[in-house]
Write an enzyme that holds these catalytic residues in place. Sequence first.
Site, PDB file in Angstrom:
ATOM      1  N   ARG A 112       0.831  -1.206   0.000  1.00 54.89           N
ATOM      2  CA  ARG A 112       0.000   0.000   0.000  1.00 54.89           C
ATOM      3  C   ARG A 112       0.869   1.262   0.000  1.00 54.89           C
ATOM      4  O   ARG A 112       1.925   1.288   0.646  1.00 54.89           O
ATOM      5  CB  ARG A 112      -0.870  -0.023   1.265  1.00 54.89           C
ATOM      6  CG  ARG A 112      -1.854   1.125   1.405  1.00 54.89           C
ATOM      7  CD  ARG A 112      -2.938   1.054   0.385  1.00 54.89           C
ATOM      8  NE  ARG A 112      -4.101   1.865   0.731  1.00 54.89           N
ATOM      9  CZ  ARG A 112      -5.090   2.112  -0.135  1.00 54.89           C
ATOM     10  NH1 ARG A 112      -5.058   1.632  -1.361  1.00 54.89           N
ATOM     11  NH2 ARG A 112      -6.142   2.832   0.240  1.00 54.89           N
ATOM     12  N   THR A 140      -8.528   0.690 -10.607  1.00 56.87           N
ATOM     13  CA  THR A 140      -7.947  -0.500  -9.996  1.00 56.87           C
ATOM     14  C   THR A 140      -8.087  -1.695 -10.948  1.00 56.87           C
ATOM     15  O   THR A 140      -8.946  -1.691 -11.819  1.00 56.87           O
ATOM     16  CB  THR A 140      -8.645  -0.834  -8.650  1.00 56.87           C
ATOM     17  OG1 THR A 140      -8.652   0.318  -7.868  1.00 56.87           O
ATOM     18  CG2 THR A 140      -7.984  -1.937  -7.895  1.00 56.87           C
ATOM     19  N   THR A 185      -3.540  -0.766  -7.892  1.00 56.73           N
ATOM     20  CA  THR A 185      -4.297   0.454  -8.180  1.00 56.73           C
ATOM     21  C   THR A 185      -3.397   1.676  -8.227  1.00 56.73           C
ATOM     22  O   THR A 185      -2.260   1.632  -7.725  1.00 56.73           O
ATOM     23  CB  THR A 185      -5.374   0.656  -7.076  1.00 56.73           C
ATOM     24  OG1 THR A 185      -6.238   1.732  -7.443  1.00 56.73           O
ATOM     25  CG2 THR A 185      -4.746   0.983  -5.727  1.00 56.73           C
ATOM     26  N   GLU A 187      -5.518   4.398  -7.550  1.00 59.25           N
ATOM     27  CA  GLU A 187      -6.704   5.040  -6.962  1.00 59.25           C
ATOM     28  C   GLU A 187      -7.681   5.507  -8.034  1.00 59.25           C
ATOM     29  O   GLU A 187      -8.393   4.699  -8.562  1.00 59.25           O
ATOM     30  CB  GLU A 187      -6.287   6.118  -5.964  1.00 59.25           C
ATOM     31  CG  GLU A 187      -7.329   6.957  -5.246  1.00 59.25           C
ATOM     32  CD  GLU A 187      -8.752   6.478  -5.102  1.00 59.25           C
ATOM     33  OE1 GLU A 187      -9.004   5.293  -4.851  1.00 59.25           O
ATOM     34  OE2 GLU A 187      -9.641   7.332  -5.227  1.00 59.25           O
ATOM     35  N   ASP A 202      -7.783   8.407  -0.117  1.00 63.64           N
ATOM     36  CA  ASP A 202      -8.519   7.371   0.631  1.00 63.64           C
ATOM     37  C   ASP A 202      -8.500   7.643   2.137  1.00 63.64           C
ATOM     38  O   ASP A 202      -9.191   6.962   2.895  1.00 63.64           O
ATOM     39  CB  ASP A 202      -7.928   5.983   0.372  1.00 63.64           C
ATOM     40  CG  ASP A 202      -8.522   5.322  -0.865  1.00 63.64           C
ATOM     41  OD1 ASP A 202      -9.421   5.920  -1.483  1.00 63.64           O
ATOM     42  OD2 ASP A 202      -8.092   4.213  -1.214  1.00 63.64           O
ATOM     43  N   SER A 258      -7.879   0.919   2.767  1.00 65.91           N
ATOM     44  CA  SER A 258      -8.261   0.480   1.419  1.00 65.91           C
ATOM     45  C   SER A 258      -9.505  -0.403   1.487  1.00 65.91           C
ATOM     46  O   SER A 258      -9.914  -0.832   2.571  1.00 65.91           O
ATOM     47  CB  SER A 258      -7.106  -0.320   0.815  1.00 65.91           C
ATOM     48  OG  SER A 258      -7.498  -0.941  -0.380  1.00 65.91           O
ATOM     49  N   SER A 259     -10.069  -0.673   0.317  1.00 64.16           N
ATOM     50  CA  SER A 259     -11.167  -1.643   0.204  1.00 64.16           C
ATOM     51  C   SER A 259     -10.756  -2.857  -0.606  1.00 64.16           C
ATOM     52  O   SER A 259     -11.577  -3.747  -0.850  1.00 64.16           O
ATOM     53  CB  SER A 259     -12.363  -1.001  -0.497  1.00 64.16           C
ATOM     54  OG  SER A 259     -12.799   0.117   0.209  1.00 64.16           O
ATOM     55  N   GLY A 305     -12.940  -1.337  -8.090  1.00 58.86           N
ATOM     56  CA  GLY A 305     -14.179  -0.597  -7.800  1.00 58.86           C
ATOM     57  C   GLY A 305     -14.252   0.081  -6.449  1.00 58.86           C
ATOM     58  O   GLY A 305     -15.353   0.257  -5.913  1.00 58.86           O
ATOM     59  N   GLY A 306     -13.117   0.491  -5.860  1.00 62.74           N
ATOM     60  CA  GLY A 306     -13.171   1.220  -4.586  1.00 62.74           C
ATOM     61  C   GLY A 306     -13.947   0.411  -3.555  1.00 62.74           C
ATOM     62  O   GLY A 306     -13.823  -0.814  -3.498  1.00 62.74           O
TER      63      GLY A 306
END
Length: 600
Positions: free
Chosen positions: A104, A414, A432, A434, A456, A475-476, A496-497
């Site tokens: 990340r 992403t 990603t 973002e 984010d 993050s998701s 897709g966030g």
Amino acid sequence: MIRRIFTVAISVSLCLCFWLSRAGPSQESLAIATGRGGAVATVDTDATRIGLEVLRRGGNAVDAAIATAAALGVTDPFSAGIGGGGFMVIYLNDQDRVITLDGREQAPAATTVDLFQDPSSPGELLPFFPNRISSGVAVGVPGTPLEWAEALDRYGTLSLSAALQPAIALAEDGFVVDGTFAQQVEQNQARFAAFSSTQALYLPNGQPPTVGTRFKNPDLAKTYRILAEQGINAFYRGEIAKAIVQAVQQPPAVATAPFQVVSGAMTLADLDHYAVRVRPPTITHYRGYTLYGMGLPSSGGITTGEILSLLEGFDLTQGDRAKAWHTVIEAERLAFADRNAYLGDPEFVDVPLPGLQSEGFIQTRRAKVGDRAPDDPDFRAPPGDPLPFQRDPSPSLTGLPSVAQLGEQSGLSTTHLVTSDRWGNIVSYTCTIESIGGSGIVVPGYGFILNNELTDFDPVRPHPNVPEPYKRPRSSMAPTIVRSPNGTMLAFGSPGGPTIITTVAGIAINLIDFGLSLPDAIAAPRISQRNTGPTQVDSQLEQTTLGQELVALGHHLAPVPEIGAAVGLVIYPDGSLLAAAEPTRRGGGAAMVKDRSKGP
Ligand code: GLU
């Protein structure tokens, strides 16, 4: 030395084979492939083919994943690349072990909670679009290059240099522009035109590249070659690091940029400081299946796990399908309330995970699932209180937080990829930059886009996800590997966030509760409730019987054009396998297997 000779030999052969395979007639791109010996599935045919070539040359699933991701950095540069970050879940078959790598992006040392204050309007936040997302201040220290190097070093057989060769050839020789690529440039035209380096690369003659033409990125080929020849230090401590810092501190904005471009404060020390974390996976048991996912700082595995744990108390196969999806929607709403309130980088906040994951807490949340949806379309479920359910009852941060005031954006950015090899190893990797097009800033002379991942962070404080020095934004992303009761292994994930979480949970429910095949679960319409108001659904779902029955149960549906272009694979106990890519979303993806057959 032996490794070096092997690496040189395989580099040359990978380059040659890739060139030969591109020179011949193109292989038919399919969303489903069956066979044996290893598989790759991505959103892009060139990238999938490169991963497959690595498998054919004897590489393992990790080698294939990195070569594939490097290729996606060329052909899918608005979703991922070396300017961004990601999370990788790896299954090592011989050890029967799951590992996760956290690559990340990280906040620079100079970060303050006021990261997104508008310098020209004190007390105000920078407008999200385009100012916040197209700024130097949104750029986190990229994790992707080191994640590739670490993954290869620990679990691969190829050197970084060998794994990058096919992508170098791809960037140099070019690829054919498809509708998605052209459309993503078009959507970002104003942002891209604001930066001279981005305009020069992606808006030749001031216009997006034309569909069907060949697109080359010699600067990115050069950058990959620097990484191949000089190693990862070139990125974190050498000439690429200097170019990144320059682009963040003085973004290459044109004089006529139509919006204020805010500079960031990243330094060479921030890049030097970056480290990839090896973390244990999240583990969720659901109806006899075991799901391995990505833990904090991603909320992906934990929140998918809470949704499924809540659902474990309901039989979704009893009664009609609308009633079942109603229960799923309410479980998602509650799980997101808890996610939004409590989850953040675990190196900075005490996340009450033992409480959140205890059966006692889950029972309190199940009790909140009613027979109908809340009447108010803007209803926000309050978070539960996990503290009484854990040994350490001290409140995290500032006590039970109020309902988070989130303005979380969900895009289509992403990309997810899966690979497996003949030894039964699996990689499920989401990466990603973002937003689609990230920060919009191409590092001048180096051909890659910097992320805007720090958006984010949650700028509303107090909150576990506020910006802090060296912190990683929540993050998701939810790369997932699943073990089924009969030993079948599955891997899947999605872009897709925050909708990634509901897409991954939806695929798991469709597979496990409703018995869909993986390709059908990937293709199925999506339903996404994230405690932010109406429930988003794929636009085709609204007019179906299911859509109408959900409305009758009180749900407020918000149709959106597209949620989650997922990919995945299945390895059956006899070693046969199936790879599946999204059939239509984002123009459809490509799934391929090494030794193709008619199917298990
Ligand atoms: N930044 C997002 C996350 O980490 C991914 C970007 C997206 O898919 O929109 O969850």
